[in-house]
Design an enzyme around this catalytic site. Structure first.
Site, PDB file in Angstrom:
ATOM      1  CB  CYS A  84    -135.378 -13.735 -22.638  1.00 33.13           C
ATOM      2  SG  CYS A  84    -133.898 -14.567 -22.036  1.00 33.13           S
ATOM      3  CG  ASP A 100    -100.134  -7.875  -5.614  1.00 38.44           C
ATOM      4  OD1 ASP A 100     -99.069  -7.556  -6.184  1.00 38.44           O
ATOM      5  OD2 ASP A 100    -100.899  -8.748  -6.045  1.00 38.44           O
ATOM      6  CB  CYS A 113    -136.231 -17.189 -24.346  1.00 32.18           C
ATOM      7  SG  CYS A 113    -135.196 -16.133 -25.371  1.00 32.18           S
ATOM      8  CB  CYS A 119    -131.567 -16.977 -26.031  1.00 33.93           C
ATOM      9  SG  CYS A 119    -131.695 -16.749 -24.241  1.00 33.93           S
ATOM     10  CB  CYS A 179    -131.208 -12.822 -25.740  1.00 30.04           C
ATOM     11  SG  CYS A 179    -132.900 -13.444 -25.668  1.00 30.04           S
ATOM     12  CE  LYS A 191     -94.525 -14.049  -3.327  1.00 30.29           C
ATOM     13  NZ  LYS A 191     -94.962 -13.133  -4.270  1.00 30.29           N
ATOM     14  CD  GLU A 244     -92.967  -2.759   7.203  1.00 32.50           C
ATOM     15  OE1 GLU A 244     -92.872  -2.807   5.965  1.00 32.50           O
ATOM     16  OE2 GLU A 244     -92.178  -2.144   7.930  1.00 32.50           O
ATOM     17  CE1 TYR A 287     -91.262  -0.839   0.117  1.00 32.14           C
ATOM     18  CE2 TYR A 287     -93.581  -0.744  -0.492  1.00 32.14           C
ATOM     19  CZ  TYR A 287     -92.251  -0.911  -0.842  1.00 32.14           C
ATOM     20  OH  TYR A 287     -91.914  -1.123  -2.137  1.00 32.14           O
ATOM     21  CE  LYS A 301     -93.510  -9.066  -1.351  1.00 31.58           C
ATOM     22  NZ  LYS A 301     -94.174  -8.900  -2.640  1.00 31.58           N
TER      23      LYS A 301
HETATM   24  S1  IVH Z   1     -89.529  -3.721   1.783  1.00 33.42           S
HETATM   25  C1  IVH Z   1     -85.132  -3.985   0.940  1.00 33.42           C
HETATM   26  N1  IVH Z   1     -92.025  -3.670   2.570  1.00 33.42           N
HETATM   27  O1  IVH Z   1     -92.442  -6.176  -2.367  1.00 33.42           O
HETATM   28  C2  IVH Z   1     -86.556  -4.114   1.279  1.00 33.42           C
HETATM   29  N2  IVH Z   1     -91.591  -4.216   0.300  1.00 33.42           N
HETATM   30  O2  IVH Z   1     -90.335  -8.276  -3.285  1.00 33.42           O
HETATM   31  C3  IVH Z   1     -87.401  -3.634   0.181  1.00 33.42           C
HETATM   32  N3  IVH Z   1     -93.607  -4.586  -1.058  1.00 33.42           N
HETATM   33  O3  IVH Z   1     -90.572  -4.409  -4.655  1.00 33.42           O
HETATM   34  C4  IVH Z   1     -88.817  -3.980   0.242  1.00 33.42           C
HETATM   35  N4  IVH Z   1     -95.065  -4.220   0.541  1.00 33.42           N
HETATM   36  O4  IVH Z   1     -92.720  -3.417  -4.077  1.00 33.42           O
HETATM   37  C5  IVH Z   1     -91.186  -3.891   1.549  1.00 33.42           C
HETATM   38  N5  IVH Z   1     -94.190  -3.540   3.407  1.00 33.42           N
HETATM   39  C6  IVH Z   1     -93.360  -3.750   2.378  1.00 33.42           C
HETATM   40  C7  IVH Z   1     -93.827  -4.079   1.078  1.00 33.42           C
HETATM   41  C8  IVH Z   1     -92.898  -4.315   0.065  1.00 33.42           C
HETATM   42  C9  IVH Z   1     -94.905  -4.520  -0.734  1.00 33.42           C
HETATM   43  C10 IVH Z   1     -93.099  -4.952  -2.395  1.00 33.42           C
HETATM   44  C11 IVH Z   1     -92.125  -3.969  -2.946  1.00 33.42           C
HETATM   45  C12 IVH Z   1     -90.926  -4.740  -3.359  1.00 33.42           C
HETATM   46  C13 IVH Z   1     -91.393  -6.155  -3.291  1.00 33.42           C
HETATM   47  C14 IVH Z   1     -90.258  -7.014  -2.780  1.00 33.42           C
END
Ligand code: IVH
Length: 677
Positions: A432, A118, A411, A408, A426, A314, A114, A225, A116
């Protein structure tokens, strides 16, 4: 390393992590990149694993999340939320695979991959299918009650679809789409309000609001998720089945998630996800890989801070530290002088960054960025790279504070910042060259005259060759003036001419935007066009006429009036008209506009930007519709403005009545209800 050395190093790492954690979470002014922070944390985790007796409850490794604030009521989660262990390379993925095999006595059977996301982790609880509570993650055990705020998110169902389970706790990530983030910062800048460092902060700031009306005005999304707890639902054996089930219940599950059978396939997913990371409308910082079989998850269990059955891969960092070589200024079309950073070129998130935004003078002051500083540079997807802040701890004392130049650089005219104003400008007017260039660019841009092919490159060429001085000159260009310049053949010249020709017939609203009258953006331009129909009439309007336009404040009226009286503007408008540019709209027929909304009931709640509530209601009735004051089964749409009534929004969600924003409403007024499908 002996026990004594390890103990000292551990203490040192903890101190550094506490300090940087505080800079990040509390002050929102990090000094090191996320990547460097993770490196420190990993060192500490490794040392503590080697020396478990040295683990103390207050170690940064023992904390699951950030501190909880006192602004909201505390909520205890039904199940605690853990963090995830990070991995950075595929070799670490194999090592994880080996650990799984040891733990299970056989290889894991399938994984879920999945993105991740942000954003901001939240927990939603549904009782008998109804949203009972929404909370932030907090410290993992206790979060903050943000139910009222999250109820305003259209992507969170207040009631689940189908036959809901007795009790369901799910986790997800609230995020702000990148476009919405840029738009929000643009609005914040215009209103001289705080600028958000990144989409994650913007999402968090929008959710942690005392006034749900503010949250409802922000464009936020959610991806669910994880199931925390499920009671009274169907028996499900896999995480991926749970996600499919949540999706059937109407929860928003990310469609890019994929169940795969082995780690080789996981690696393929990682490569794909990283390649496409900038193609999305939201920020991702990695991939979460979960053991799919729930029985295996149970068997593997948790360490003190993270599940053994999941890891987060990451992506390479999108923040880097580099040297700030210089601070220079841009002069925009209104003359506004804004500083930007010139950097020692640095690779950030797959691109070389040499320039970065510093937003504005006050922001620069607030961050106290100095020339020669080491600075953190961040790049997020399509978002313009920005300087997050200086690394104060490595200053040598030779760094020089910056101040706005007196003249500026384009000019030579003085730059002035009148008392009480937020921006320095300016004073060179159209002498300008930077200002003229930006003015032409604005004139030709998408929301204005929309001249295809007239970007900076073309404008620079035309200016350099002395072919244009002002926007009207664009319409006097002849193909033979362009033919023969490098890159300009028959086809490209013909295309540009076609673009220019099309721009001769834009509606008045766009012409008004293009002219760049202070305070006249798309919304105000529409009001003015609708009221006056021609530029001539607008320019000869008296202050009373202008003040009488619904939705137009005194400041805007004054600005329009001052613009109309300026001889330079009068001359430009005449020149444009002589060049064949349309300066008026056809007037609409008198009488009721149409029966576009005949027999339909709409409800308007909150304040709209472009018209008053009464006006909105009369727009509805003039199209044969009915404007009601409360939501019922008969309502075809609830129009939600700023600070909308919560009860109406909830009622609409409950009855399945579509909730639309102002933009959609305006479309409904011109196209009817079909505009929503
Ligand atoms: S699972 C026990 N799935 O990442 C498993 N986390 O460092 C719990 N996050 O605080 C997390 N996308 O806010 C999971 N597809 C995803 C995610 C996800 C973002 C974030 C989440 C969590 C942090 C974990």
């Amino acid at each position: 390393m002996d026990e004594q050395e390890a103990s000292e190093r551990i203490e040192e790492l903890r101190q550094q992590l506490r300090y940087h954690g505080y800079r990040y979470h509390v002050l929102d002014e990090p000094e090191i990149s996320d990547f460097d922070y993770d490196q420190l944390l990993r060192q500490l985790i490794a040392l503590e694993e080697e020396h478990p007796l040295l683990i103390t409850p207050d170690s940064p490794t023992q904390r699951v999340g950030g501190p909880i604030g006192d602004l909201f009521a505390p909520v205890r989660h039904l199940r605690p939320l853990f963090s995830l262990d990070n991995i950075e390379a595929t070799s670490e993925l194999d090592a994880w695979g080996s650990r799984l095999r040891r733990g299970l006595g056989r290889p894991a059977e399938g994984f879920s991959c999945e993105l991740k996301i942000d954003g901001l982790a939240v927990v939603l609880t549904y009782e008998e299918g109804k949203l009972a509570r929404a909370a932030t993650r907090g410290d993992g055990v206790t979060g903050e009650d943000i139910t009222a705020n999250l109820r305003t998110l259209k992507s969170i169902p207040l009631r689940l679809l189908g036959k809901p389970p007795r009790l369901l706790e799910v986790r997800g990530e609230v995020y702000m789409p990148l476009r919405a983030f840029e738009e929000l910062n643009r609005r914040q800048t215009e209103s001289e309000l705080r600028i958000f460092a990144n989409p994650r902060n913007a999402a968090a700031g929008s959710v942690r609001q005392k006034d749900p009306g503010i949250t409802s005005g922000r464009d936020l999304g959610i991806w669910i998720y994880q199931v925390g707890l499920l009671e009274g639902g169907p028996p499900l054996a896999r995480h991926s089945e749970q996600m499919a089930y949540l999706s059937e219940l109407g929860l928003r599950v990310n469609p890019t998630s994929k169940a795969v059978s082995d780690l080789e396939e996981v690696k393929k997913f990682l490569l794909e996800a990283e390649k496409k990371r900038h193609d999305r409308d939201y920020q991702t910082d990695g991939v979460v890989i979960k053991v799919d079989l729930l029985a295996d998850q149970l068997e593997l269990g948790y360490t003190s801070h993270a599940p053994r059955w999941a890891v987060a891969y990451k992506f390479p960092p999108e923040e880097q530290v580099t040297t700030l070589r210089d601070i220079q200024i841009n002069v925009g079309r209104t003359g506004a002088a804004t500083p930007f950073a010139v950097l020692e070129p640095v690779q950030v998130g797959g691109a070389t960054v040499t320039y970065a935004t510093l937003h504005n003078e006050d922001e620069l002051r607030r961050k106290d960025v100095r020339i020669s500083d080491k600075v953190i540079v961040r790049r997020a997807g399509d978002v313009i790279p920005e300087v997050v802040g200086p690394v104060v701890s490595v200053r040598t004392g030779t760094e020089k504070p910056w101040s706005m130049p007196a003249k500026c650089p384009f000019c030579g005219h003085p730059i002035e910042r009148p008392a009480g104003e937020k921006v320095a400008r300016c004073t060179g007017g159209f002498e300008c060259p930077s200002r003229v260039r930006e003015w032409l660019f604005h004139f030709a841009s998408r929301g204005a005259m929309d001249i295809e092919g007239m970007g900076y490159k073309t404008i620079d060429l035309l200016l350099r060759e002395g072919l244009i001085d002002d926007p009207a000159d664009i319409f006097l260009l002849k193909p033979e003036q362009l033919l023969g310049f490098e890159g300009w053949g028959e086809v490209s010249v013909a295309n540009l001419m076609k673009g220019i020709e099309a721009a001769r017939h834009r509606p008045l609203q766009r012409v008004l935007v293009a002219l760049g009258i202070r305070h006249v953006g798309g919304t105000v331009a529409r009001l003015l066009a609708r009221r006056f129909h021609s530029l001539e009439r607008l320019m000869s309007a008296t202050p009373e006429d202008l003040a009488g336009v619904e939705g137009l404040g005194q400041v805007i009226a004054n600005s329009v009036r001052a613009w109309s009286l300026d001889p330079d503007n009068i001359a430009l408008v005449k020149k444009l008209a002589d060049a064949g540019v349309s300066m008026a709209d056809e007037e609409p027929q008198a009488g009721p506009s149409s029966d576009l909304l005949a027999g339909m009931t709409l409800v308007v709640t909150g304040t709209l930007e472009s018209m008053s509530r009464e006006q909105a209601e009369s727009e509805i009735t003039s199209r044969g519709g009915k404007a009601a004051s409360s939501v019922s089964k008969k309502t075809v749409a609830l129009v939600m403005g700023e600070s909308a009534g919560q009860s109406k929004v909830s009622k609409a969600a409950e009855l399945g009545v579509p909730v639309i924003d102002e933009k959609q409403f305006l479309r409904v007024l011109s196209e009817g209800l079909d505009a929503l499908s």
